[in-house]
Scaffold this motif. Structure first.
Motif, PDB file in Angstrom:
ATOM      1  N   ALA A   1     -27.367 -11.608  -8.860  1.00 50.86           N
ATOM      2  CA  ALA A   1     -28.114 -12.720  -8.252  1.00 50.86           C
ATOM      3  C   ALA A   1     -27.186 -13.725  -7.588  1.00 50.86           C
ATOM      4  O   ALA A   1     -27.638 -14.594  -6.831  1.00 50.86           O
ATOM      5  CB  ALA A   1     -28.967 -13.405  -9.313  1.00 50.86           C
ATOM      6  N   THR A   2     -25.889 -13.616  -7.843  1.00 47.36           N
ATOM      7  CA  THR A   2     -24.922 -14.554  -7.274  1.00 47.36           C
ATOM      8  C   THR A   2     -24.498 -14.187  -5.859  1.00 47.36           C
ATOM      9  O   THR A   2     -23.750 -14.926  -5.224  1.00 47.36           O
ATOM     10  CB  THR A   2     -23.649 -14.563  -8.150  1.00 47.36           C
ATOM     11  N   ASN A   3     -24.950 -13.042  -5.351  1.00 48.63           N
ATOM     12  CA  ASN A   3     -24.541 -12.596  -4.013  1.00 48.63           C
ATOM     13  C   ASN A   3     -25.678 -12.819  -3.017  1.00 48.63           C
ATOM     14  O   ASN A   3     -26.687 -12.120  -3.053  1.00 48.63           O
ATOM     15  CB  ASN A   3     -24.130 -11.118  -4.060  1.00 48.63           C
ATOM     16  N   PRO A   4     -25.537 -13.797  -2.099  1.00 45.32           N
ATOM     17  CA  PRO A   4     -26.646 -14.172  -1.211  1.00 45.32           C
ATOM     18  C   PRO A   4     -26.933 -13.126  -0.138  1.00 45.32           C
ATOM     19  O   PRO A   4     -26.109 -12.269   0.153  1.00 45.32           O
ATOM     20  CB  PRO A   4     -26.147 -15.468  -0.567  1.00 45.32           C
ATOM     21  N   LEU A   5     -28.135 -13.209   0.451  1.00 44.72           N
ATOM     22  CA  LEU A   5     -28.600 -12.231   1.442  1.00 44.72           C
ATOM     23  C   LEU A   5     -28.603 -12.820   2.846  1.00 44.72           C
ATOM     24  O   LEU A   5     -28.741 -14.029   3.024  1.00 44.72           O
ATOM     25  CB  LEU A   5     -30.030 -11.793   1.111  1.00 44.72           C
ATOM     26  N   ILE A   6     -28.489 -11.940   3.838  1.00 43.86           N
ATOM     27  CA  ILE A   6     -28.623 -12.340   5.240  1.00 43.86           C
ATOM     28  C   ILE A   6     -30.103 -12.333   5.622  1.00 43.86           C
ATOM     29  O   ILE A   6     -30.821 -11.382   5.301  1.00 43.86           O
ATOM     30  CB  ILE A   6     -27.839 -11.386   6.158  1.00 43.86           C
ATOM     31  N   VAL A   7     -30.555 -13.392   6.304  1.00 42.54           N
ATOM     32  CA  VAL A   7     -31.922 -13.443   6.809  1.00 42.54           C
ATOM     33  C   VAL A   7     -31.919 -13.017   8.275  1.00 42.54           C
ATOM     34  O   VAL A   7     -31.155 -13.544   9.083  1.00 42.54           O
ATOM     35  CB  VAL A   7     -32.515 -14.861   6.660  1.00 42.54           C
ATOM     36  N   HIS A   8     -32.783 -12.042   8.598  1.00 42.42           N
ATOM     37  CA  HIS A   8     -32.885 -11.493   9.951  1.00 42.42           C
ATOM     38  C   HIS A   8     -34.153 -12.011  10.621  1.00 42.42           C
ATOM     39  O   HIS A   8     -35.202 -12.079   9.978  1.00 42.42           O
ATOM     40  CB  HIS A   8     -32.919  -9.968   9.906  1.00 42.42           C
ATOM     41  N   THR A   9     -34.056 -12.332  11.903  1.00 41.46           N
ATOM     42  CA  THR A   9     -35.243 -12.746  12.648  1.00 41.46           C
ATOM     43  C   THR A   9     -35.282 -12.032  13.996  1.00 41.46           C
ATOM     44  O   THR A   9     -34.284 -11.430  14.422  1.00 41.46           O
ATOM     45  CB  THR A   9     -35.274 -14.270  12.896  1.00 41.46           C
ATOM     46  N   ALA A  10     -36.431 -12.128  14.660  1.00 41.90           N
ATOM     47  CA  ALA A  10     -36.615 -11.441  15.945  1.00 41.90           C
ATOM     48  C   ALA A  10     -36.011 -12.211  17.109  1.00 41.90           C
ATOM     49  O   ALA A  10     -35.768 -11.644  18.168  1.00 41.90           O
ATOM     50  CB  ALA A  10     -38.107 -11.204  16.192  1.00 41.90           C
ATOM     51  N   SER A  11     -35.756 -13.515  16.913  1.00 41.31           N
ATOM     52  CA  SER A  11     -35.223 -14.313  18.024  1.00 41.31           C
ATOM     53  C   SER A  11     -34.254 -15.368  17.496  1.00 41.31           C
ATOM     54  O   SER A  11     -34.337 -15.780  16.332  1.00 41.31           O
ATOM     55  CB  SER A  11     -36.360 -15.012  18.778  1.00 41.31           C
ATOM     56  N   PRO A  12     -33.342 -15.814  18.372  1.00 41.27           N
ATOM     57  CA  PRO A  12     -32.422 -16.894  17.987  1.00 41.27           C
ATOM     58  C   PRO A  12     -33.161 -18.161  17.575  1.00 41.27           C
ATOM     59  O   PRO A  12     -32.757 -18.827  16.612  1.00 41.27           O
ATOM     60  CB  PRO A  12     -31.608 -17.132  19.265  1.00 41.27           C
ATOM     61  N   GLU A  13     -34.256 -18.487  18.249  1.00 39.40           N
ATOM     62  CA  GLU A  13     -35.016 -19.695  17.910  1.00 39.40           C
ATOM     63  C   GLU A  13     -35.531 -19.618  16.471  1.00 39.40           C
ATOM     64  O   GLU A  13     -35.434 -20.577  15.712  1.00 39.40           O
ATOM     65  CB  GLU A  13     -36.206 -19.880  18.864  1.00 39.40           C
ATOM     66  N   GLN A  14     -36.084 -18.441  16.112  1.00 45.51           N
ATOM     67  CA  GLN A  14     -36.596 -18.273  14.747  1.00 45.51           C
ATOM     68  C   GLN A  14     -35.466 -18.361  13.723  1.00 45.51           C
ATOM     69  O   GLN A  14     -35.651 -18.902  12.634  1.00 45.51           O
ATOM     70  CB  GLN A  14     -37.304 -16.918  14.608  1.00 45.51           C
ATOM     71  N   ALA A  15     -34.306 -17.850  14.084  1.00 49.01           N
ATOM     72  CA  ALA A  15     -33.175 -17.907  13.151  1.00 49.01           C
ATOM     73  C   ALA A  15     -32.736 -19.356  12.947  1.00 49.01           C
ATOM     74  O   ALA A  15     -32.650 -19.846  11.810  1.00 49.01           O
ATOM     75  CB  ALA A  15     -32.012 -17.059  13.664  1.00 49.01           C
ATOM     76  N   LEU A  16     -32.470 -20.037  14.044  1.00 47.40           N
ATOM     77  CA  LEU A  16     -31.928 -21.401  13.935  1.00 47.40           C
ATOM     78  C   LEU A  16     -32.949 -22.371  13.339  1.00 47.40           C
ATOM     79  O   LEU A  16     -32.582 -23.407  12.781  1.00 47.40           O
ATOM     80  CB  LEU A  16     -31.432 -21.882  15.303  1.00 47.40           C
ATOM     81  N   ALA A  17     -34.240 -22.012  13.417  1.00 43.08           N
ATOM     82  CA  ALA A  17     -35.276 -22.859  12.798  1.00 43.08           C
ATOM     83  C   ALA A  17     -35.159 -22.862  11.274  1.00 43.08           C
ATOM     84  O   ALA A  17     -35.754 -23.712  10.604  1.00 43.08           O
ATOM     85  CB  ALA A  17     -36.667 -22.368  13.206  1.00 43.08           C
ATOM     86  N   LEU A  18     -34.398 -21.917  10.724  1.00 44.84           N
ATOM     87  CA  LEU A  18     -34.224 -21.868   9.269  1.00 44.84           C
ATOM     88  C   LEU A  18     -33.026 -22.697   8.814  1.00 44.84           C
ATOM     89  O   LEU A  18     -32.758 -22.804   7.620  1.00 44.84           O
ATOM     90  CB  LEU A  18     -34.065 -20.414   8.814  1.00 44.84           C
ATOM     91  N   ALA A  19     -32.307 -23.279   9.788  1.00 43.44           N
ATOM     92  CA  ALA A  19     -31.169 -24.148   9.449  1.00 43.44           C
ATOM     93  C   ALA A  19     -31.612 -25.606   9.456  1.00 43.44           C
ATOM     94  O   ALA A  19     -32.391 -26.013  10.320  1.00 43.44           O
ATOM     95  CB  ALA A  19     -30.037 -23.940  10.456  1.00 43.44           C
ATOM     96  N   ARG A  20     -31.132 -26.369   8.494  1.00 46.01           N
ATOM     97  CA  ARG A  20     -31.466 -27.801   8.403  1.00 46.01           C
ATOM     98  C   ARG A  20     -30.954 -28.515   9.651  1.00 46.01           C
ATOM     99  O   ARG A  20     -31.608 -29.356  10.219  1.00 46.01           O
ATOM    100  CB  ARG A  20     -30.852 -28.381   7.136  1.00 46.01           C
TER     101      ARG A  20
ATOM    102  N   THR B   1     -26.482 -23.078   1.751  1.00 47.13           N
ATOM    103  CA  THR B   1     -26.345 -22.515   3.093  1.00 47.13           C
ATOM    104  C   THR B   1     -27.136 -21.213   3.184  1.00 47.13           C
ATOM    105  O   THR B   1     -27.445 -20.579   2.172  1.00 47.13           O
ATOM    106  CB  THR B   1     -24.874 -22.200   3.422  1.00 47.13           C
ATOM    107  N   VAL B   2     -27.466 -20.832   4.415  1.00 55.04           N
ATOM    108  CA  VAL B   2     -28.160 -19.564   4.623  1.00 55.04           C
ATOM    109  C   VAL B   2     -27.454 -18.785   5.737  1.00 55.04           C
ATOM    110  O   VAL B   2     -26.999 -19.358   6.732  1.00 55.04           O
ATOM    111  CB  VAL B   2     -29.649 -19.784   4.959  1.00 55.04           C
ATOM    112  N   ALA B   3     -27.350 -17.474   5.552  1.00 59.64           N
ATOM    113  CA  ALA B   3     -26.739 -16.584   6.551  1.00 59.64           C
ATOM    114  C   ALA B   3     -27.846 -16.020   7.446  1.00 59.64           C
ATOM    115  O   ALA B   3     -28.856 -15.527   6.949  1.00 59.64           O
ATOM    116  CB  ALA B   3     -25.992 -15.446   5.851  1.00 59.64           C
ATOM    117  N   LEU B   4     -27.642 -16.124   8.770  1.00 55.35           N
ATOM    118  CA  LEU B   4     -28.698 -15.778   9.734  1.00 55.35           C
ATOM    119  C   LEU B   4     -28.181 -14.803  10.773  1.00 55.35           C
ATOM    120  O   LEU B   4     -27.044 -14.927  11.236  1.00 55.35           O
ATOM    121  CB  LEU B   4     -29.177 -17.053  10.439  1.00 55.35           C
ATOM    122  N   ARG B   5     -29.071 -13.867  11.152  1.00 57.29           N
ATOM    123  CA  ARG B   5     -28.666 -12.962  12.227  1.00 57.29           C
ATOM    124  C   ARG B   5     -29.881 -12.357  12.908  1.00 57.29           C
ATOM    125  O   ARG B   5     -30.912 -12.119  12.284  1.00 57.29           O
ATOM    126  CB  ARG B   5     -27.721 -11.915  11.651  1.00 57.29           C
ATOM    127  N   VAL B   6     -29.748 -12.108  14.219  1.00 55.58           N
ATOM    128  CA  VAL B   6     -30.753 -11.385  15.003  1.00 55.58           C
ATOM    129  C   VAL B   6     -30.166 -10.012  15.325  1.00 55.58           C
ATOM    130  O   VAL B   6     -29.230  -9.912  16.107  1.00 55.58           O
ATOM    131  CB  VAL B   6     -31.094 -12.127  16.316  1.00 55.58           C
TER     132      VAL B   6
END
Ligand code: TXA
Ligand code: MG
Length: 336
Positions: A64-83, A121-126
């Protein structure tokens, strides 16, 4: 936890269709679906649903200590998950997304802490693969997706690799053939200055620096050079319980012959085979270009694994930066 794992073929040229629709329905219901990306196969679940994400950790046996990458369909959707994010995030997104770059940014609270291993923090990628993009569009929400292997094992570059590791543990595998990149994305931490590469990958430091200026490299723990290092953890236990991977600089054929003479079944990743080899050596000639080598590395290790070799000897690639990601993976594979 036992499920029937369905495998459905998808044409990467025409990804939209029943298979992707089925995958999207399963994901919406909180299920687990493996799908191809341009790097390796990922194991997806709804990123904003803590129970679905917990399923990923269970299926992979991932701490549970190893975080996951969140994938989205567009850069806008990805960056919307960042504060919030620096201008460099948008510049990199414009240049590299969709593509094999993962950006670490401050997490919005909508991202469950199970995804980020409790971190801020969150890891993001399209992703760039047409099937991954079609799936993300069909689900119409972010997907958390680590590589679709059991924890500690080799990342999968084919649906068959996924099946060998996760059959009975996940709901569906979308099979679109081998992935093209073969190694995981570059992970770049943009919450620090200068930004730091946490994991070298298919996007090189030089390519990143061309867009945003200097970035820090991962800590340069050197590869083991001439000294063989052991790696019982690399290969699937029921295939090769004693498999050990060694990186050898200089003349690796001497080491291969030594191991073979001692009676071991040896796999050898090398650049060329000049003279006849003992019968118990399985040699694989690797490409000389770093990008081509990266694309084949996991597939060849899986191949040697399936062939049941006990030892693997790898000729060490040059110490240049274009080989950074390959050297990183070889180092991990040979570290005990
Ligand atoms: O190419 C890839 O990145 C593939 C495909 C499926 O997208 N995914 C992948 O995921 O390799 P995984 O879980 O096997 O590796 C993710 C890496 C891990 O090293 C993890 O620790 C790191 O990214 N990571 C995830 N979230 C992070 C965060 N918030 N901060 C720092 N590192 C993070
Ligand atoms: Mg992984």
């Amino acid at each position: 936890m036992s499920r029937r794992t369905q495998i459905l073929s998808v044409d990467p040229e025409k990804p939209a269709g029943q298979a992707v629709a089925r995958a999207a329905a399963l994901l919406r219901g909180g299920g687990l679906v493996a799908f191809p990306t341009e790097t390796v196969y990922g194991l997806g679940a709804k990123a904003l649903d803590p129970a679905a994400v917990a399923g990923i950790f269970a299926a992979k046996g991932r701490p549970a200590t190893n975080p996951l990458i969140v994938h989205t369909a567009s850069p806008e959707q990805a960056l919307a998950l960042a504060r919030h994010f620096p201008p460099t995030a948008e510049q990199l997104a414009t240049r590299f997304w969709p593509g094999p770059l993962t950006l670490v940014l401050p997490r919005r609270s909508v991202v469950p802490s199970v995804v980020t291993a409790g971190g801020d923090t969150v890891a993001l990628r399209v992703p760039a693969h047409p099937v991954a993009l079609a799936l993300l569009r069909a689900v119409d929400q972010p997907l958390a997706a680590p590589s679709a292997n059991r924890s500690q094992r080799l990342s999968p570059t084919t649906a068959e690799h996924v099946r060998q590791d996760l059959d009975g543990l996940i709901d569906l595998i979308l099979d679109a053939g081998p992935t093209s990149g073969g190694l995981e994305s570059t992970v770049l931490d943009l919450t620090v200055l200068p930004p730091r590469i946490l994991r070298p990958g298919l996007v090189s430091p030089a390519e990143i620096e061309a867009v945003i200026g200097p970035v820090l490299r991962p800590d340069p723990s050197p590869l083991p050079g001439d000294k063989p290092l052991r790696s019982p953890g690399l290969l699937g236990r029921h295939y090769a319980p004693r498999a050990v991977l060694e990186c050898v600089s200089g003349d690796s054929s001497a080491r291969v012959r030594e191991l073979a003479a001692a009676g071991a079944r040896v796999g050898w990743l090398t650049w060329e085979v000049s003279s006849p080899l003992p019968e118990n050596v399985l040699a694989v000639t690797m490409p000389r270009q770093a990008r081509d080598y990266a694309a084949r590395l996991y597939a060849m290790l899986h191949h040697l694994d399936a062939a049941g070799v006990e030892r693997i000897v790898v000729s060490l690639p040059p110490e240049t930066e274009e080989w950074l990601a390959v050297r990183d993976r070889l180092q991990r594979a040979s570290a005990s």
